[in-house]
Scaffold this active site. Structure first.
Site, PDB file in Angstrom:
ATOM      1  N   SER A  26     -18.791  47.269 -29.521  1.00  0.00           N
ATOM      2  CA  SER A  26     -18.282  47.257 -30.886  1.00  0.00           C
ATOM      3  C   SER A  26     -18.847  48.447 -31.642  1.00  0.00           C
ATOM      4  O   SER A  26     -20.068  48.651 -31.683  1.00  0.00           O
ATOM      5  CB  SER A  26     -18.684  45.949 -31.578  1.00  0.00           C
ATOM      6  OG  SER A  26     -18.210  45.908 -32.901  1.00  0.00           O
ATOM      7  N   LYS A  84     -14.133  48.618 -29.226  1.00  0.00           N
ATOM      8  CA  LYS A  84     -13.668  47.932 -30.431  1.00  0.00           C
ATOM      9  C   LYS A  84     -14.100  48.729 -31.649  1.00  0.00           C
ATOM     10  O   LYS A  84     -15.279  49.035 -31.811  1.00  0.00           O
ATOM     11  CB  LYS A  84     -14.223  46.510 -30.525  1.00  0.00           C
ATOM     12  CG  LYS A  84     -13.747  45.772 -31.774  1.00  0.00           C
ATOM     13  CD  LYS A  84     -14.134  44.305 -31.750  1.00  0.00           C
ATOM     14  CE  LYS A  84     -15.537  44.064 -32.257  1.00  0.00           C
ATOM     15  NZ  LYS A  84     -15.835  42.620 -32.390  1.00  0.00           N
ATOM     16  N   LYS A 131     -14.421  48.916 -35.735  1.00  0.00           N
ATOM     17  CA  LYS A 131     -14.381  48.219 -37.016  1.00  0.00           C
ATOM     18  C   LYS A 131     -13.477  49.007 -37.960  1.00  0.00           C
ATOM     19  O   LYS A 131     -13.535  50.249 -38.002  1.00  0.00           O
ATOM     20  CB  LYS A 131     -15.783  48.122 -37.615  1.00  0.00           C
ATOM     21  CG  LYS A 131     -16.754  47.270 -36.799  1.00  0.00           C
ATOM     22  CD  LYS A 131     -16.455  45.800 -36.914  1.00  0.00           C
ATOM     23  CE  LYS A 131     -17.520  44.963 -36.216  1.00  0.00           C
ATOM     24  NZ  LYS A 131     -17.289  43.515 -36.359  1.00  0.00           N
ATOM     25  N   ASP A 152     -11.217  45.529 -35.324  1.00  0.00           N
ATOM     26  CA  ASP A 152     -11.759  44.328 -35.967  1.00  0.00           C
ATOM     27  C   ASP A 152     -11.872  44.585 -37.458  1.00  0.00           C
ATOM     28  O   ASP A 152     -12.564  45.509 -37.890  1.00  0.00           O
ATOM     29  CB  ASP A 152     -13.137  44.006 -35.372  1.00  0.00           C
ATOM     30  CG  ASP A 152     -13.767  42.755 -35.973  1.00  0.00           C
ATOM     31  OD1 ASP A 152     -13.071  42.038 -36.716  1.00  0.00           O
ATOM     32  OD2 ASP A 152     -14.950  42.503 -35.687  1.00  0.00           O
ATOM     33  N   ASN A 195     -12.713  42.067 -39.814  1.00  0.00           N
ATOM     34  CA  ASN A 195     -13.648  41.175 -40.512  1.00  0.00           C
ATOM     35  C   ASN A 195     -13.113  40.742 -41.880  1.00  0.00           C
ATOM     36  O   ASN A 195     -13.806  40.814 -42.897  1.00  0.00           O
ATOM     37  CB  ASN A 195     -15.018  41.824 -40.670  1.00  0.00           C
ATOM     38  CG  ASN A 195     -15.799  41.887 -39.373  1.00  0.00           C
ATOM     39  OD1 ASN A 195     -16.132  42.973 -38.905  1.00  0.00           O
ATOM     40  ND2 ASN A 195     -16.088  40.748 -38.776  1.00  0.00           N
ATOM     41  N   GLU A 236      -8.309  42.016 -34.683  1.00  0.00           N
ATOM     42  CA  GLU A 236      -9.185  40.865 -34.861  1.00  0.00           C
ATOM     43  C   GLU A 236      -9.382  40.539 -36.345  1.00  0.00           C
ATOM     44  O   GLU A 236      -9.736  41.397 -37.136  1.00  0.00           O
ATOM     45  CB  GLU A 236     -10.539  41.157 -34.211  1.00  0.00           C
ATOM     46  CG  GLU A 236     -11.513  40.000 -34.237  1.00  0.00           C
ATOM     47  CD  GLU A 236     -12.843  40.366 -33.583  1.00  0.00           C
ATOM     48  OE1 GLU A 236     -13.787  39.559 -33.688  1.00  0.00           O
ATOM     49  OE2 GLU A 236     -12.950  41.463 -32.992  1.00  0.00           O
ATOM     50  N   ASP A 286     -11.235  35.221 -35.332  1.00  0.00           N
ATOM     51  CA  ASP A 286     -12.682  35.168 -35.145  1.00  0.00           C
ATOM     52  C   ASP A 286     -13.258  34.181 -36.152  1.00  0.00           C
ATOM     53  O   ASP A 286     -13.465  33.001 -35.856  1.00  0.00           O
ATOM     54  CB  ASP A 286     -13.267  36.576 -35.316  1.00  0.00           C
ATOM     55  CG  ASP A 286     -14.781  36.632 -35.308  1.00  0.00           C
ATOM     56  OD1 ASP A 286     -15.434  35.589 -35.146  1.00  0.00           O
ATOM     57  OD2 ASP A 286     -15.341  37.732 -35.465  1.00  0.00           O
ATOM     58  N   LYS A 291     -17.336  32.757 -30.428  1.00  0.00           N
ATOM     59  CA  LYS A 291     -18.744  33.030 -30.703  1.00  0.00           C
ATOM     60  C   LYS A 291     -19.481  31.693 -30.743  1.00  0.00           C
ATOM     61  O   LYS A 291     -19.223  30.875 -31.638  1.00  0.00           O
ATOM     62  CB  LYS A 291     -18.911  33.772 -32.022  1.00  0.00           C
ATOM     63  CG  LYS A 291     -18.451  35.219 -31.983  1.00  0.00           C
ATOM     64  CD  LYS A 291     -18.656  35.894 -33.325  1.00  0.00           C
ATOM     65  CE  LYS A 291     -18.200  37.362 -33.276  1.00  0.00           C
ATOM     66  NZ  LYS A 291     -18.241  37.992 -34.622  1.00  0.00           N
ATOM     67  N   GLY A 295     -19.894  39.031 -30.204  1.00  0.00           N
ATOM     68  CA  GLY A 295     -21.332  39.255 -30.322  1.00  0.00           C
ATOM     69  C   GLY A 295     -21.797  39.200 -31.760  1.00  0.00           C
ATOM     70  O   GLY A 295     -21.029  39.470 -32.692  1.00  0.00           O
TER      71      GLY A 295
END
Length: 369
Positions: A136, A162, A164, A189, A191, A214, A239, A263, A291
């Site tokens: 990541s 991956k 961010k 990802d 978030n 993600e 996620d 996770k 992770g």
């Protein structure tokens, strides 16, 4: 198994480089470690993956320690004999706090499996001796810095990258990385950084042949993910929205996702993780192991989980050196893009007690009545 005492210890483990995401920048990893000692002479270790601030989830390090001391551990102590398989039901009256509950269950399971001479992988249902490694990559200071970092990870042999992303750092960095490395498995990802109003922007990611996007929207916006999934070609992966078997089942039924990131801390432990894995296997839904900047304790258990047959995508199970110059266990070293699944009893790693003492900021031992 009869618990004698529990040690709660907070450590500050420096990171190799700052790790920046849409929910903050970390310079070091603050972690709550748990060590359980049983009357049978076994010790079990776990780490609570909550961050120092409630940015990724409502849980945070000091709050996790408080809820363990005041509620979770007294409830466990009330049982003279306890097994890991019973922990979730014992702690069910306390709402939420999945990461705290996961740590309690994992430490008990580690001690239990050490007594029985069984490895984590064997217990969970491992089907592999090695797992593929993904990495990541946080939000970089510049495109040049991003290219240099990704290039290093590809040189080291990582099998999936991956990135961010967040508003203002999305299409262009992804475009550059894909142009330089057209064949590397690549995913992004968010978030939760976007909203339903960003659908047209997120559709632009379709051109880059990504494995998945993600958690693009708020964790509570399942309907938004359903609507987004109808508009974009890239698979949507959840996620933060997946906190239990029930939430996974609902998300799949609503077609809010076609990939799930499991996770263990987020869903309440490794036993619930296996149940989610089994649900996804039944529905032909690929899963991968996310992770949380774990030490070797959590990394060992995650690697064991990721060796189950339904984990068909590389996870965030990087080598120890990705995050730490020195870990609190012997480092996990990647070979040809893979990590070996530990085979020793329990989580299967030795603890570096001397180093843990050096980086400890607080320690408390709680004895069972």
């Amino acid at each position: 198994m009869r618990i004698k005492d529990v040690e709660l210890r907070i450590i500050q483990l420096p990171l190799v480089r700052p790790f920046r995401t849409s929910f903050g920048t970390q310079l070091e990893r603050e972690l709550l470690l748990m060590k359980i000692t049983t009357h049978e002479g076994s010790q079990g270790w776990a780490e609570c993956v909550a961050m120092s601030e409630p940015l990724y989830s409502p849980e945070y390090t000091m709050g996790a320690q408080d809820v363990m001391e005041r509620f979770l551990l007294p409830k466990i102590f009330a049982y003279d004999d306890v097994r890991a398989e019973e922990v979730a039901d014992i702690l069910k009256p306390f709402l939420g706090h999945q990461m705290s509950k996961a740590a309690v269950e994992t430490a008990i399971l580690d001690a239990q499996l050490k007594l029985e001479g069984i490895s984590f992988g064997s217990y969970l249902g491992s089907s592999k001796s090695e797992i593929d490694c993904g990495v990541s990559v946080g939000i970089a200071s510049s495109i040049e810095a991003l290219v240099a970092e990704v290039g290093l990870y590809i040189y080291e042999g990582y099998r999936r990258i991956k990135l961010k992303i967040e508003p203002g750092w999305d299409i262009e960095p992804v475009r550059i990385i894909r142009e330089i490395w057209p064949d590397i498995p690549l995913q992004v990802d968010a978030n939760q950084a976007y909203s339903r109003d960003d659908t047209e922007l997120l559709k632009k990611l379709d051109q880059f042949n990504l494995l998945l996007i993600e958690q693009p929207l708020d964790e509570h916006d399942l309907l938004g993910h359903v609507l987004l999934a109808k508009e974009v070609r890239t698979p949507i992966c959840l996620d933060e929205s997946i906190t239990s078997l029930e939430s996974a089942r609902d998300a799949l039924a609503m077609k809010a996702t076609t990939v799930i990131n499991i996770k263990p801390g987020r869903v309440g432990g490794y036993l619930e993780s296996v149940r989610i894995h089994d649900l996804c296997v039944e529905n032909n839904i690929p899963v991968w192991c996310g992770g949380m900047l774990e030490t070797g304790i959590g990394r060992a258990a995650n690697i064991a989980l990721a060796s189950l047959p339904g984990f068909t995508l590389p996870g965030d199970t990087s080598a120890s050196s990705r995050y730490f110059r020195r870990d609190i266990t012997p480092p996990f070293i990647m070979n040809d893009g893979q990590l070996d699944v530990p085979t020793g009893p329990g989580i299967g790693v030795e603890i570096d007690h001397d180093f843990i003492e050096e980086i400890t900021t607080s320690r408390k031992v709680i004895s069972a009545p």
